[in-house]
Scaffold this active site. Structure first.
Site, PDB file in Angstrom:
ATOM      1  N   VAL A  77       0.865  -1.192   0.000  1.00  0.00           N
ATOM      2  CA  VAL A  77       0.000   0.000   0.000  1.00  0.00           C
ATOM      3  C   VAL A  77       0.895   1.233   0.000  1.00  0.00           C
ATOM      4  O   VAL A  77       2.093   1.134   0.247  1.00  0.00           O
ATOM      5  CB  VAL A  77      -0.936   0.024   1.237  1.00  0.00           C
ATOM      6  CG1 VAL A  77      -1.897  -1.146   1.197  1.00  0.00           C
ATOM      7  CG2 VAL A  77      -0.142   0.002   2.540  1.00  0.00           C
ATOM      8  N   SER A  78       0.299   2.404  -0.269  1.00  0.00           N
ATOM      9  CA  SER A  78       1.084   3.635  -0.312  1.00  0.00           C
ATOM     10  C   SER A  78       1.733   3.904   1.040  1.00  0.00           C
ATOM     11  O   SER A  78       1.087   3.762   2.082  1.00  0.00           O
ATOM     12  CB  SER A  78       0.187   4.828  -0.649  1.00  0.00           C
ATOM     13  OG  SER A  78      -0.434   4.635  -1.877  1.00  0.00           O
TER      14      SER A  78
ATOM     15  N   TYR B  35      -2.985  -1.091  -5.488  1.00  0.00           N
ATOM     16  CA  TYR B  35      -3.193  -0.136  -6.591  1.00  0.00           C
ATOM     17  C   TYR B  35      -2.062   0.885  -6.632  1.00  0.00           C
ATOM     18  O   TYR B  35      -1.649   1.336  -7.676  1.00  0.00           O
ATOM     19  CB  TYR B  35      -4.531   0.588  -6.428  1.00  0.00           C
ATOM     20  CG  TYR B  35      -5.712  -0.324  -6.632  1.00  0.00           C
ATOM     21  CD1 TYR B  35      -5.994  -0.847  -7.885  1.00  0.00           C
ATOM     22  CD2 TYR B  35      -6.523  -0.677  -5.562  1.00  0.00           C
ATOM     23  CE1 TYR B  35      -7.070  -1.698  -8.067  1.00  0.00           C
ATOM     24  CE2 TYR B  35      -7.600  -1.529  -5.740  1.00  0.00           C
ATOM     25  CZ  TYR B  35      -7.870  -2.035  -6.994  1.00  0.00           C
ATOM     26  OH  TYR B  35      -8.917  -2.877  -7.176  1.00  0.00           O
ATOM     27  N   CYS B  36      -1.634   1.291  -5.474  1.00  0.00           N
ATOM     28  CA  CYS B  36      -0.596   2.319  -5.416  1.00  0.00           C
ATOM     29  C   CYS B  36       0.342   1.957  -4.278  1.00  0.00           C
ATOM     30  O   CYS B  36      -0.105   1.972  -3.145  1.00  0.00           O
ATOM     31  CB  CYS B  36      -1.212   3.691  -5.182  1.00  0.00           C
ATOM     32  SG  CYS B  36      -0.028   5.027  -5.270  1.00  0.00           S
ATOM     33  N   PRO B  37       1.569   1.564  -4.486  1.00  0.00           N
ATOM     34  CA  PRO B  37       2.327   1.712  -5.740  1.00  0.00           C
ATOM     35  C   PRO B  37       2.011   0.688  -6.827  1.00  0.00           C
ATOM     36  O   PRO B  37       2.426   0.875  -7.958  1.00  0.00           O
ATOM     37  CB  PRO B  37       3.768   1.563  -5.268  1.00  0.00           C
ATOM     38  CG  PRO B  37       3.697   0.686  -4.070  1.00  0.00           C
ATOM     39  CD  PRO B  37       2.410   1.027  -3.402  1.00  0.00           C
TER      40      PRO B  37
END
Lengths: 379, 79
Positions: free
Chosen positions: A294-295, B16-18
């Site tokens: 995750v970010s 999804y992110c990254p």
């Protein structure tokens, strides 16, 4: 008997967990049944999104920093000392001066940008991902009279939209300075599009073309020649620059590496739903310190803090830890000096950016101040 | 078919992110020549993105196959 929760790390994640827990269990904390200890290696709490603004001379570090002791609930025992070793078998954290046993541990030790991760980068490049780096870059940006400004991005890194924000702000900045025609802005990205999120990449490419920002995909920085001012891609291609701004690979905290708790980059194997360290029932991991896909962002830490605090409360009350993190993140994206957009997503829902607006930009600027309420566990 | 010796499996399902490819890039950059990384991705785009990146960067695609509702993609670091 007093039970002790130790939180290692006084950044977004650690501070939020400490404050929310203290507020939620005020009776237990005041009558001595529960002790909350936060171990941090600095007395300053810094709001890191401020670094981006500092690089463009839109603010100074003082306005993005507060004394950690004033942010914390009065019953949180703040130990300003670097954690040297975390022993999960003996349930103990050792600092430079003391040793603490715990009933539950929350590891919130964050990550740091490693300018040594690529040969020549520390000598040849700049970064806005640290306060010192942002200060040095401010000077370079203010004195840059023209040439190629090259942005390189490595993985993993915090705040995956910040490099895009940087290049859009640089475009506005040099337009306002009247020298945009002398500045070649070049943005690079490691994979086949300009951002890992496809909707964000599509939107960004349109903006690049509209603003005359060059971009190159499949760019994986392998080395830098600081003398010749050349950046080398993994595919062997050479990229000359006048000002190199790098978002380098991040690493987990030294104490995680020294304690043998992390992977090769120092990130801790963590259950993506319960946020417990793999194989450890009394240890939660939160924020950048996890190895989750995750970010690495403040909002991620914020949403994770909700889950960790609720699970800790359940466990302290003898209930099972049933709350689950769903991968939620929320990110503002500054699309220039006067407009912004945002994205939100989780493990199941991909993001969709909304059209940029001036109002969202002002909301972001407002959040820069409201953040302190979040850190206090109020918002 | 000879069995592939996987150095490390990267579970990037739900990322999804990254995103899954970025997780793989991270592993390849840190790995040793000859290491094989298996990526698990629930993003259908990975079946196209990953082979494209591998080809462009000069590494080797070992396999790319669907396994129920996700993809298993193995990549060998060659340089």
């Amino acid at each position: 008997m007093t039970r002790r929760i130790i939180i290692v790390g006084g950044g977004v994640a650690g501070t939020m967990v400490a404050n929310r827990l203290a507020k939620s269990m005020e009776n237990e904390v005041y009558n001595g049944e529960l002790e909350i200890v936060l171990i941090g290696d600095t007395g300053k709490h810094i709001y890191q999104p401020g670094f981006l603004f500092m690089a463009f001379n839109e603010g100074f570090l003082e306005q993005f920093a507060r004394e950690e002791k004033y942010l914390l609930h009065p019953k949180v025992n703040f130990v300003m000392d670097a954690a040297r070793h975390i022993d999960v078998d003996r349930k103990r954290v050792i600092t430079g001066k003391q040793s603490f046993d715990y009933d539950f541990l929350v590891i919130a030790t964050g990550s740091y940008p490693d300018m040594e991760s690529v040969p020549g980068l520390a000598a040849g490049g700049h970064t806005f991902y640290t306060p010192e780096g942002a200060e040095r870059l401010r000077y370079e940006m203010l004195n840059f009279q023209g040439g190629t400004l090259l942005v390189t991005i490595d993985v993993p890194h915090k705040c995956p939209v910040a490099p895009l924000e940087f290049i859009f702000m640089a475009d506005d900045y040099y337009r306002e300075a009247g020298i945009r025609n002398k500045v070649q802005l070049k943005y690079t990205y490691p994979i086949g599009r300009v951002h890992s999120l496809e909707p964000v990449a599509k939107w960004a490419v349109k903006e690049f073309e509209k603003r005359g920002i060059e971009y190159e995909t499949f760019f994986n920085l392998e080395k830098v020649d600081p003398e010749k001012r050349i950046a080398y891609n993994m595919d062997g291609s050479e990229h000359p620059y006048d000002l190199l701004i790098a978002i380098p690979a991040h690493r987990g905290a030294r104490v995680i590496q020294d304690s043998g708790l992390g992977d090769e980059d120092g990130f801790i194997p963590t259950d993506r739903y319960s946020l417990k360290m793999e194989g450890q029932d009394c240890v939660y991991v939160i924020g950048d310190a996890t190895d989750l896909p995750v970010s690495k962002a403040g909002s991620t830490a914020h949403y994770e803090a909700d889950v960790v605090v609720r699970n800790l409360i359940s466990e302290l009350k003898g209930l099972p830890a049933t709350h689950r993190y769903n991968g939620k993140a929320f990110c503002f994206i500054e699309t220039g000096l006067n407009e912004a957009t945002y994205i939100t997503f989780n493990y199941k829902q991909p993001p969709q950016p909304v059209p940029p607006s001036e109002m969202l930009h002002w909301f972001k600027l407002s959040y820069n101040e409201m953040y302190w309420l979040s850190a206090r566990g109020i918002l | 078919m000879s069995e592939v010796n996987i150095t490390k499996t990267i579970d990037a399902r739900g990322s999804y992110c990254p995103g899954p490819l970025m997780e793989l890039v991270k592993a390849i950059k840190r790995g040793q020549i000859g290491d094989v990384y298996e990526l698990l991705s629930s993003d259908n785009g990975s079946a196209k993105d990953v082979p494209e990146w591998v080809n462009k960067m000069g590494h080797e695609l070992v396999y790319c196959r669907e396994d129920g509702d996700f993809w298993r993609i193995a990549v060998k670091k060659t340089k």
